[in-house]
Design a protein around this motif. Structure first.
Motif, PDB file in Angstrom:
ATOM      1  N   UNK A  69      32.857 -46.629 -32.601  1.00  0.00           N
ATOM      2  CA  UNK A  69      33.304 -46.543 -31.209  1.00  0.00           C
ATOM      3  C   UNK A  69      34.129 -45.275 -30.982  1.00  0.00           C
ATOM      4  N   UNK A  70      33.846 -44.599 -29.893  1.00  0.00           N
ATOM      5  CA  UNK A  70      34.670 -43.463 -29.472  1.00  0.00           C
ATOM      6  C   UNK A  70      35.034 -43.655 -28.008  1.00  0.00           C
ATOM      7  N   UNK A  71      36.208 -43.211 -27.622  1.00  0.00           N
ATOM      8  CA  UNK A  71      36.646 -43.409 -26.243  1.00  0.00           C
ATOM      9  C   UNK A  71      36.854 -42.085 -25.523  1.00  0.00           C
ATOM     10  N   UNK A  72      36.437 -42.051 -24.279  1.00  0.00           N
ATOM     11  CA  UNK A  72      36.830 -40.941 -23.401  1.00  0.00           C
ATOM     12  C   UNK A  72      37.762 -41.535 -22.367  1.00  0.00           C
ATOM     13  N   UNK A 118      40.698 -37.360 -22.292  1.00  0.00           N
ATOM     14  CA  UNK A 118      41.075 -37.349 -23.706  1.00  0.00           C
ATOM     15  C   UNK A 118      39.922 -37.956 -24.499  1.00  0.00           C
ATOM     16  N   UNK A 119      39.327 -37.148 -25.347  1.00  0.00           N
ATOM     17  CA  UNK A 119      38.129 -37.585 -26.062  1.00  0.00           C
ATOM     18  C   UNK A 119      38.480 -37.855 -27.521  1.00  0.00           C
ATOM     19  N   UNK A 120      38.147 -39.045 -28.012  1.00  0.00           N
ATOM     20  CA  UNK A 120      38.441 -39.357 -29.424  1.00  0.00           C
ATOM     21  C   UNK A 120      37.194 -39.125 -30.268  1.00  0.00           C
ATOM     22  N   UNK A 121      37.411 -38.952 -31.554  1.00  0.00           N
ATOM     23  CA  UNK A 121      36.288 -38.992 -32.491  1.00  0.00           C
ATOM     24  C   UNK A 121      35.832 -40.444 -32.578  1.00  0.00           C
ATOM     25  N   UNK A 170      35.727 -44.493 -20.648  1.00  0.00           N
ATOM     26  CA  UNK A 170      34.314 -44.669 -20.939  1.00  0.00           C
ATOM     27  C   UNK A 170      34.240 -44.938 -22.443  1.00  0.00           C
ATOM     28  N   UNK A 171      33.444 -45.926 -22.818  1.00  0.00           N
ATOM     29  CA  UNK A 171      33.354 -46.282 -24.231  1.00  0.00           C
ATOM     30  C   UNK A 171      31.977 -45.904 -24.758  1.00  0.00           C
ATOM     31  N   UNK A 172      31.961 -45.138 -25.833  1.00  0.00           N
ATOM     32  CA  UNK A 172      30.707 -44.852 -26.520  1.00  0.00           C
ATOM     33  C   UNK A 172      30.613 -45.762 -27.727  1.00  0.00           C
ATOM     34  N   UNK A 184      23.798 -44.265 -29.560  1.00  0.00           N
ATOM     35  CA  UNK A 184      24.913 -44.893 -28.854  1.00  0.00           C
ATOM     36  C   UNK A 184      24.627 -45.071 -27.370  1.00  0.00           C
ATOM     37  N   UNK A 185      25.341 -46.011 -26.801  1.00  0.00           N
ATOM     38  CA  UNK A 185      25.318 -46.192 -25.366  1.00  0.00           C
ATOM     39  C   UNK A 185      26.726 -45.952 -24.834  1.00  0.00           C
ATOM     40  N   UNK A 186      26.781 -45.531 -23.593  1.00  0.00           N
ATOM     41  CA  UNK A 186      28.087 -45.263 -22.995  1.00  0.00           C
ATOM     42  C   UNK A 186      28.350 -46.281 -21.901  1.00  0.00           C
TER      43      UNK A 186
END
Lengths: 474, 95, 491
Positions: C16-19, C163-166, C204-206, C219-221
């Motif tokens: 999971x990555x978050x924007x 803010x974009x996470x890995x 937004x969750x990837x 992945x889906x967003x």
């Protein structure tokens, strides 16, 4: 009848030789007599009379009080609709006044109307307007000529003496080329000298407002009026604006003029090479040192321009979508259909062509090959000029590769049309100031223009060289 | 040929401009000739050249964080082709 | 730790990555000077620039730039001296320019990290890829009219920090903790009000799933989630959906999903846009954004203590446990309240643990019950401090203090006022307590006998009786001591 200059008219108004009303009624009369030229997209006698009334009741001193000025219909104006010569801005009434036109209003000038142009300033003949062609006032009967473009309406308005000055915008030559075609003076100042606030954008990194006038002195007066820093435009320059007119100095003794060899292009008509040589000779006589310079990337300026300008335009024109203002198609079963039909019906062919090409050069997979490449070549072109200006004070070239051509020529081949800007585009890419002044005629007795380019923000030098050449020619 | 039917449809779609068949053909022709013409830029060596986005040499001006715009909603909506209850109105969107 | 979830056939791991989109707390918008106030009437906070009128131009808000830099520092991230605003081109009804001004190639903030703490005392770093500034879009309202979508541009142009996470997050809980931590940092820095309900903070969750050790899956967003609960729900649902597809031999289609908050399900956006091609390019209306080292230094020095620093300080100064300290520092208002309470009287510094308990259990539960927020608590830190002081000096018992706090909460009176008015002071007079005990012993001879016969449990009975007689005000320790003494004498 010799045309009265702005300088002379200001004197006549001051000494009460003529009143503001008399002056403007004279112009109104000519405007009505010349309706066939299709110079104006918007003209309202009533509106002009109202402005006269207001000024007559206003006792404050203003530098351009009562002076009739024509405004290119790309500048947003509160009291007149603004169309950019496009159907897509049908019935658009700005609730705001552009920086440049506000300055002219503050100085007390009278707006006689909004002049025709190529749709969104995209063109070189004022033949892409939704409101029809403008006809060059110098046309002979039965052979209508193009006034050049995109600011063809403004150039024609000055040439036909329908005003004492006009605003234009120049992205790749849209002031200088029509000035040359119509036999008037046109100056595009340094990028950033005049705020772009309130001018419908074509290509933001190139667009610059400027002036048309009967002569160089008038241009120097008017440019001072519209220049200046504006905090609402992030690319507006914080520079002092000299009093160009008072500083005018036609003594060029000891100056150096650069003559770029790359501007001798195969196929240029003899007469144009001739006036260029004539201009150089005049300068030499005035004690100007002639320096042959090289601007090696000149040849690449046009293709560079025709990538960058459409790319920026494709994005700048995205706001015309039928939601907030202007035209909306009737066929709107879905949001997407509304967009596609509105833009298909609202934009003309040349605008669509440029939006499409601009979209393509920015699209994934092509950005580097086209857009980024063009930006790099643009850097080389700007560097060429920077280098050249280490060796000279100003540069002299022809303005356009031809005199005014017949109205319907060159319509089907876009590249042929683009070649009109061959001498004006390089300075646009480099953001340099340039003026075109009438200098000689071709065999059909049509005016030809000489272009003078200066260093960034050295409009004074451009004016000085121009006035010197102008006086020697008269 | 760089631009074919698919490409022109794709970029027309990205630009939200509906093209009819005849128009697409004209634009395919125009765009290809323009792209062929700009191809000459490939002659220029641009290695290590910084792209130039804006000619201005000044630094980005910044404004203070003051809210002082006083446009009324009437003014903002004045030119809207369709407005209802203080909103801009567009054909219904299904997300 | 086992983060795997069981499918029908295999165990799966979520990736999971978050924007996160955090609205910058500012008076005016990112590129125009219209107000950012929430909840105003439609299209009343729209400038000519926000409505993309012809010839309108963006001018950047200096304060928003500083807030982004500040946030970057709070995320332990690299601040870039040079960044560029690009145009992201696409058409949508609430995007008046036809493009969003954002930052693509050169963001203002580069790589950073935040730490999340688990209850068991362990922690984990989540890496940040970047933070960039961009404009918010307007708002489309689809349910106001049967045939039309309405557009409100009040939000159009408001400054957002993305803010974009890995993709370092492995469970819904971690996702929740991560966004809580980001929210906490933003609120400490005061760069975002953190209000998820009003949309000031949304994500937004990837998400993709894989078998442990495999490469990342497709992945889906999931777009625009505005509560931690929804984020966890959406992740759980989406992961299950993907696992079911994969286990039945299908493959995941890369998609943009919407989360339905009432059904708890995700679904692909119906209006499936063709492959995006945003045609990013540097906005020619703006110049590159340059920030000098000096400016960054100045902003750095203005930054308040952040939750992690404060947590360590609390542990050190007040000898609090890691858990207590992290509860106190999770929200700025809590640590502020704690600081104000403990500083209201020098004596309280020696009773930090009691202060923590009174805030995080007694006061919080009252606030909860009354649906109120610590920020507008009817009990001020000074008043709570006074109450705790009364306990620590044995003026009132802890049990009575709870009633006093409830009274303070509803009446707004101070602890002192209530204690005085109701005469709740603890009885600490030995003679008085002894007198009461004598009474109790005298009245219950049988019980005394049983107690003396070895039924020790009856001590509580005597305490209860004595307390009843003193209306709970007897000092419990003294009561106990004297009671034992007297009973043992009978022996």
């Amino acid at each position: 009848m010799p045309k009265s200059s702005l300088k002379q008219t200001l004197k006549d108004l001051e000494t009460k030789k003529i009143s503001i009303r008399e002056l403007n009624q004279d112009y109104l009369k000519r405007i009505k007599e010349n309706e066939n030229l299709n110079v104006f997209i918007h003209f309202s006698e009533e509106n002009v009379l109202k402005q006269i009334d207001n000024l007559e009741n206003n006792n404050s001193e203003k530098k351009l009080k009562g002076i009739p000025i024509a405004i290119k219909d790309l500048f947003c104006t509160k009291n007149m609709p603004t169309t950019a010569a496009s159907k897509i801005l049908e019935n658009f009434h700005p609730t705001y006044e552009s920086f440049v036109t506000q300055k002219l209003l503050d100085e007390g000038s009278i707006f006689v109307g909004k002049t025709n142009l190529d749709e969104f300033a995209m063109g070189s003949a004022t033949n892409t307007s939704f409101f029809g062609n403008t006809i060059n006032p110098l046309s002979k009967e039965n052979e209508p000529l193009a006034p050049g473009g995109s600011s063809g309406g403004s150039a024609a308005a000055v040439a036909a003496d329908l005003c004492l000055g006009a605003t234009g915008t120049d992205t790749g030559g849209s002031i200088r080329q029509p000035a040359s075609f119509c036999g008037v003076v046109g100056i595009k100042p340094t990028y950033g000298l005049c705020s772009r606030w309130g001018i419908a954008a074509f290509a933001s990194s190139l667009d610059q407002a400027g002036i048309f006038s009967h002569n160089v002195e008038d241009a120097s007066i008017l440019l001072k009026s519209i220049a200046g820093f504006d905090q609402r435009d992030s690319t507006s320059a914080k520079v002092d604006i000299p009093n160009y007119f008072e500083n005018l100095d036609d003594d060029l003794n000891g100056k150096t003029v650069g003559i770029p060899k790359e501007y001798s292009i195969d196929g240029t008509p003899m007469e144009i090479s001739q006036i260029w040589e004539d201009a150089i000779k005049v300068l030499e006589k005035k004690g100007v040192k002639i320096k042959n310079i090289s601007l090696p990337h000149t040849k690449y300026a046009l293709p560079t321009y025709y990538i960058i300008a459409p790319a920026e335009a494709s994005s700048n024109l995205a706001r015309y979508d039928g939601v907030k203002y202007g035209f909306r198609s009737e066929e709107i079963d879905s949001l997407d259909e509304m967009y596609e039909n509105t833009r298909a019906q609202g934009f003309g062919r040349e605008v669509k062509r440029r939006i499409l090409i601009g979209t393509y050069v920015l699209s994934a997979g092509y950005y580097d090959a086209y857009y980024l490449k063009a930006q790099k070549v643009r850097k080389l072109i700007a560097d060429d000029f920077n280098k050249a200006f280490k060796e000279c004070d100003f540069i002299v070239t022809p303005t356009a590769p031809s005199a005014a051509f017949p109205l319907n020529e060159k319509q089907n081949d876009p590249i042929k049309m683009y070649l009109n800007d061959v001498f004006t585009v390089p300075a646009s890419l480099a953001g340099l100031p340039g003026i075109s002044i009438p200098f000689g005629k071709d065999k059909n007795n049509l005016p030809l223009g000489i272009q003078i380019l200066g260093k960034h923000f050295d409009e004074q030098q451009v004016f000085n060289a121009a006035v010197s050449l102008e006086r020697s020619y008269e | 040929m760089k631009i074919d039917k698919n490409t022109i449809n794709k970029i027309a779609r990205l630009s939200r401009i509906k093209l009819d068949g005849k128009e697409s053909e004209d634009y395919i022709k125009d765009l290809n000739s323009i792209l062929d013409w700009v191809e000459q830029l490939n002659e220029v060596n641009t290695e290590n050249v910084e792209p130039l986005s804006n000619i201005s040499s000044s630094i980005l001006p910044k404004r203070e964080d003051v809210s002082n715009d006083t446009n009324s909603s009437e003014e903002i909506l004045e030119n809207a082709p369709d407005k209802l209850e203080g909103f801009f109105a567009v054909p219904k969107v299904v997300e | 730790m086992n983060n795997l979830i069981k499918g029908e056939k295999y165990d799966w791991e979520m990736v999971i990555g978050l924007e996160i989109h955090a609205q910058v707390k500012s008076n005016s918008k990112l590129f125009s000077s219209s107000s950012t106030k929430f909840g105003s009437s439609p299209n009343s906070q729209v400038s000519l620039v926000d409505a993309a009128m012809p010839g309108m131009l963006p001018v950047i808000n200096k304060y928003c730039v500083e807030q982004a830099v500040k946030t970057g520092v709070g995320l332990n991230a690299k601040i870039n001296n040079y960044s560029v605003f690009d145009r992201k081109n696409y058409f949508y009804a609430d995007l008046p320019q036809g493009y969003q001004i954002s930052q693509y190639k050169y963001p203002i903030v580069g790589e950073g990290k935040v730490t999340i703490d688990f209850k068991d005392g362990t922690s984990k770093d989540i890496r940040i890829v970047r933070l960039h500034l961009e404009q918010d879009a307007g708002k489309s309202l689809h349910d106001q009219n049967p045939s039309k979508t309405y557009v409100d541009l009040n939000r159009s142009g408001v400054a957002l920090m993305e803010i974009v996470s890995e993709p370092d997050i492995r469970t819904p809980d971690e996702a929740g903790m991560y966004i809580s931590k980001i929210r906490s940092i933003l609120m400490y820095l005061d760069t975002c009000d953190g209000n998820m309900q009003e949309g000031s903070l949304r994500a937004d969750v990837n998400i993709s799933v894989r078998k442990p050790g495999d490469e990342y899956g497709t992945r889906c967003e999931i777009k625009n989630l505005n509560s931690i609960k929804f984020i966890k729900q959406a992740i759980n649902y989406e992961a299950k959906r993907q696992i079911e597809i994969l286990e039945s031999g299908g493959s995941i289609e890369q998609n943009t999903m919407l989360f339905n908050t009432s059904t708890g399900k995700t679904r692909p956006m119906r209006n499936k846009e063709e492959a995006h091609d945003y045609r990013y390019f540097p906005d020619p209306d703006l110049l590159p954004l340059e920030i000098s080292k000096e400016e960054i230094g100045k902003i750095k020095s203005s930054i308040p203590e952040l939750p992690d620093e404060l947590k360590n300080k609390f542990i050190e100064t007040y000898k609090l446990s890691n858990y207590d300290a992290s509860v106190l520092t999770a929200e700025k208002q809590t640590s502020d309240y704690f600081n104000e309470t403990i500083n209201s009287d020098p004596e309280l510094k020696n009773h930090a643990k009691i202060v923590v308990n009174w805030i995080t259990s007694e006061l919080f539960s009252l606030l909860n019950k009354n649906n109120q927020d610590l920020n507008n608590s009817p009990v001020s830190p000074e008043n709570l401090g006074q109450l705790i002081k009364l306990i620590s000096t044995n003026e009132i018992s802890g049990k009575i203090a709870k009633d006093v706090l409830e009274d303070m909460f509803s009446s707004g009176k101070t602890a002192r006022q209530i204690v005085d008015e109701k005469g709740l002071q603890q009885v600490t007079d030995q003679g008085e307590i002894a007198k009461v005990i004598d009474e109790v012993i005298a009245e219950n001879p049988k019980m005394v006998e049983q107690y003396l016969a070895g039924k020790d449990k009856l001590l509580g009975f005597f305490v209860g009786q004595a307390m009843k007689l003193t209306k709970g005000k007897a000092n419990p320790k003294m009561l106990n001591d004297i009671l034992k003494q007297k009973l043992n004498k009978k022996n």
